[in-house]
Design an enzyme around this catalytic site. Structure first.
Site, mmCIF file in Angstrom:
data_model
loop_
_atom_site.group_PDB
_atom_site.id
_atom_site.type_symbol
_atom_site.label_atom_id
_atom_site.label_comp_id
_atom_site.label_asym_id
_atom_site.label_seq_id
_atom_site.Cartn_x
_atom_site.Cartn_y
_atom_site.Cartn_z
ATOM 1 N N ASN A 268 31.928 43.494 44.379
ATOM 2 C CA ASN A 268 32.920 44.373 43.770
ATOM 3 C C ASN A 268 32.299 45.424 42.855
ATOM 4 O OD1 ASN A 268 32.556 41.635 42.656
ATOM 5 N ND2 ASN A 268 33.646 42.445 40.877
ATOM 6 N N GLN B 155 36.942 42.315 48.453
ATOM 7 C CA GLN B 155 36.606 43.744 48.481
ATOM 8 C C GLN B 155 36.392 44.256 49.910
ATOM 9 O OE1 GLN B 155 36.620 45.948 46.033
ATOM 10 N NE2 GLN B 155 36.958 44.528 44.347
ATOM 11 N N GLY C 225 43.319 36.776 45.142
ATOM 12 C CA GLY C 225 41.919 36.441 45.397
ATOM 13 C C GLY C 225 41.419 35.310 44.513
ATOM 14 N N THR C 226 41.794 35.340 43.255
ATOM 15 C CA THR C 226 41.333 34.316 42.319
ATOM 16 C C THR C 226 41.816 32.939 42.756
ATOM 17 O OG1 THR C 226 41.330 35.919 40.520
ATOM 18 C CG2 THR C 226 41.363 33.583 39.895
ATOM 19 N N HIS D 286 46.098 43.614 46.661
ATOM 20 C CA HIS D 286 46.154 44.814 45.813
ATOM 21 C C HIS D 286 44.903 45.679 45.885
ATOM 22 C CE1 HIS D 286 43.758 43.579 42.157
ATOM 23 N NE2 HIS D 286 43.969 42.379 42.658
ATOM 24 N N CYS E 234 29.864 46.677 26.361
ATOM 25 C CA CYS E 234 30.995 47.188 25.591
ATOM 26 C C CYS E 234 32.296 47.069 26.370
ATOM 27 C CB CYS E 234 30.789 48.655 25.263
ATOM 28 S SG CYS E 234 29.712 48.897 23.876
ATOM 29 N N THR F 29 58.093 28.448 46.268
ATOM 30 C CA THR F 29 58.859 29.427 47.033
ATOM 31 C C THR F 29 58.039 30.694 47.222
ATOM 32 O OG1 THR F 29 60.922 28.542 46.215
ATOM 33 C CG2 THR F 29 60.985 30.801 47.058
ATOM 34 N N SER G 6 42.881 39.464 49.083
ATOM 35 C CA SER G 6 43.827 39.900 48.067
ATOM 36 C C SER G 6 44.467 41.199 48.522
ATOM 37 C CB SER G 6 43.089 40.098 46.743
ATOM 38 O OG SER G 6 43.999 40.423 45.737
HETATM 39 C C1 LIG Z 1 35.138 39.986 44.871
HETATM 40 C C2 LIG Z 1 36.424 39.622 44.199
HETATM 41 N N1 LIG Z 1 36.864 38.365 44.236
HETATM 42 C C3 LIG Z 1 38.014 38.002 43.653
HETATM 43 C C4 LIG Z 1 38.801 38.901 42.980
HETATM 44 C C5 LIG Z 1 40.075 38.445 42.351
HETATM 45 O O1 LIG Z 1 41.174 38.872 43.085
HETATM 46 P P1 LIG Z 1 42.638 38.910 42.438
HETATM 47 O O2 LIG Z 1 42.643 40.083 41.518
HETATM 48 O O3 LIG Z 1 43.553 39.084 43.591
HETATM 49 O O4 LIG Z 1 42.841 37.617 41.739
HETATM 50 C C6 LIG Z 1 38.376 40.229 42.911
HETATM 51 C C7 LIG Z 1 39.178 41.246 42.190
HETATM 52 O O5 LIG Z 1 38.920 41.624 41.083
HETATM 53 C C8 LIG Z 1 37.161 40.597 43.530
HETATM 54 O O6 LIG Z 1 36.716 41.853 43.478
#
Ligand SMILES: Cc1ncc(COP(=O)(O)O)c(C=O)c1O
Lengths: 142, 395
Positions: free
Chosen positions: B154, B182, B73-74, B204, B328, B240, B202
């Protein structure tokens, strides 16, 4: 992340609660920063006979308050004022760097309660002659 | 007590057994490089990738050529923003519109793009976390090249009016990017109906492996390539391919598609049971996010007069894993930017806890969680110097 001692004090906090007829009360921190500590002292003949705390904050804030109350209970006010944040950290078996401010807060809460006692009884406590509680306000130093 | 309850499925999910089974052979049996097309082992890997691509495309009502695999996702968020920004550099288009509650993958990328003269407008949200479509319209400038709004948040689970936003973007000829990390597998997504041009995904978060994600790019969208190198992903994202991860992603999506409505209905029931349970058993709580327009598995409450990290530590002792928006736990000075954007005061934001459910959770687990929370909050409140909202607002 936390030492066994921190977790023990967090799980089973010593001296949690309040003293209704306290001789000195000190409160430091604020809700914005996410920690507040309040210390209640019962003092007789300059000896801390009883001490209680109330804390809003993370695990290490609760553990720091708990151990600080243990460290000063039964001590004279002159001994108690010497409690440093370093001593609190050592007694806890260490704190993560981002949590050191919790020990600072504990030191300040004790000082603030002693200062309140000194004000109410017109006493001078060595080390607190120039103490001003507002100077001790830390601003969200996480 | 040996109960173990994982209620942090927005952070990540357990990789499904079926997914792992499907992935395994791509380590040691079908390990060919998908670029090696002259022998069968290579072709098999390529076929596996294309099968996953088709699964994803079908799931989104997209064309296979519009699906690209990334490292998560990032990366997809980075690609969408930087790719569109760089394609528009020196073309008089230097403005992005996004929201105050995006993931850091969006917010920090926008900050970085300032270096290149790109300006960003961050839309406000209301107390439920919803953006205001009028503010969106008013923020549009002749220089606006991209609107980027997350499908579902999220932290608080709020689902945005994506179709309406898509219509506004389309009307103005502005590209529309959606961070659907999400939402994928939780909300039905038809990229055409919703007028989405770019979408981050994403694996996971829906039972797939970590480190693999995807990006939907509508045909004809002007966007620069992101990772430069070989010709993988039609030259747009070189390197790859993580074949086994792509296979796992495809399988996770296939499973999510299989039993969609029943799964979401059941999760929604569990979610509501937890929301009601907490509301009815614990005083002085605030539900964060929207009461109904929220992800089927998301529950987020602020527990007044107590702090989130200490709640999490006590939950952990009872075998429950959850998360918090307190400072925290974020390791920064401030509590969650999302909660603050909904107008929560700092003190209340510090006491927030997010529970995100999975299909593994049963009703009795929900009831156990409510009971456990009741004990924990009572214990911490007994110790708290804050007793009412007046104390909470000091400073
Ligand atoms: C809304 C949102 N965008 C992006 C990400 C990032 O995804 P990834 O963990 O696959 O880099 C997350 C995950 O934490 C997310 O909840």
């Amino acid at each position: 992340m936390y030492s066994e001692i921190v977790m023990d004090h967090f799980r089973n906090p010593r001296n949690a609660g309040r003293i209704e007829d306290a001789d000195g009360i000190g409160q430091v921190g604020n809700p914005k920063c996410g920690d507040i500590m309040k210390i209640y002292l019962k003092i007789k003949d300059d000896i801390i006979e009883d001490v209680k705390f109330e804390t809003f904050g993370c695990g290490s804030a609760i553990a720091s308050s708990s151990i600080a109350t243990e460290m000063i209970k039964g001590k004279s006010i002159n001994e108690a004022v010497e409690i440093s944040n370093k001593a609190v950290v050592e007694a806890l078996g260490g704190l993560p760097p981002v949590k050191i401010h919790c020990s600072v807060l504990a030191e300040q809460a004790v000082k603030s309660a002693l200062y309140d006692y000194a004000q109410k009884t017109n006493k001078v406590i060595k080390g607190l002659e120039n103490y001003k509680p507002e100077d001790d306000e830390i601003h969200c130093q996480h | 007590m040996s109960r173990k309850l994982y209620l942090d499925n927005a952070a990540t999910t357990r990789t499904k057994k079926e997914v792992i089974d499907e992935m395994m052979q791509y380590f040691d049996v079908l390990y060919g490089n998908p670029s090696s097309q002259l022998y069968e082992l290579g072709r098999k890997s390529k076929e596996a990738i294309e099968k996953a691509r088709k699964t994803l495309a079908d799931f989104l009502n997209a064309d296979e050529k519009e699906i690209y695999f990334t490292a998560g996702g990032t990366e997809s968020d980075n690609w969408a923003l930087k790719g569109v920004a760089f394609a528009n550099l020196n073309k008089g288009k230097n403005h992005i519109i996004t929201t105050k509650i995006e993931h850091h993958a969006i917010l920090h990328t926008c900050e970085y793009l300032e270096k290149f003269g790109i300006e960003t407008t961050y839309l406000d949200v209301d107390r439920y976390g919803l953006i205001d479509l009028d503010q969106l319209k008013e923020s549009i400038r002749p220089e606006t090249m991209l609107i980027s709004v997350m499908f579902a948040n999220n932290e608080i689970g709020t689902i945005q009016p994506i179709e309406e936003i898509g219509e506004i973007a389309k009307e103005h000829g502005i590209l529309f990017h959606v961070d659907a990390v999400q939402a994928l597998g939780s909300v039905r997504i038809d990229v055409n109906k919703l007028h989405i041009d770019l979408m981050s995904m994403s694996a996971h978060k829906l039972g797939g492996p970590k480190g693999i994600g995807g990006m939907y790019i509508r045909k004809g969208t002007r966007i620069d390539n992101f990772i430069h190198g070989g010709g993988q992903e039609r030259g747009r994202r070189a390197g790859t391919e993580g074949v086994q991860n792509i296979v796992g992603f495809g399988k996770a999506v296939e499973i999510a598609a299989r039993n969609f409505d029943n799964r979401i209905e059941r999760l929604t029931g569990l979610r509501n049971r937890l929301i009601e349970g907490i509301k009815n058993n614990i005083p002085d709580v605030v539900l964060n996010g929207h009461p109904t327009r929220r992800l089927a598995n998301n529950v987020n409450f602020s527990f007044k007069y107590v702090e989130g990290e200490s709640i999490l530590l006590l939950l952990d002792m009872e075998g429950i894993a959850a998360s918090s928006g307190s400072a925290c736990t974020s390791g920064s000075l401030d509590p969650s930017h999302v909660l603050l954007a909904t107008g929560l005061d700092h003190g209340t934001a510090h006491g927030s806890i997010r529970f995100t459910l999975s299909e593994e959770i049963k009703e009795e687990d929900i009831d156990y969680t409510v009971e456990t929370m009741k004990k924990i909050i009572a214990k911490l409140r007994a110790m708290s110097p804050i007793k009412n909202d007046e104390d909470l607002k000091k400073n």
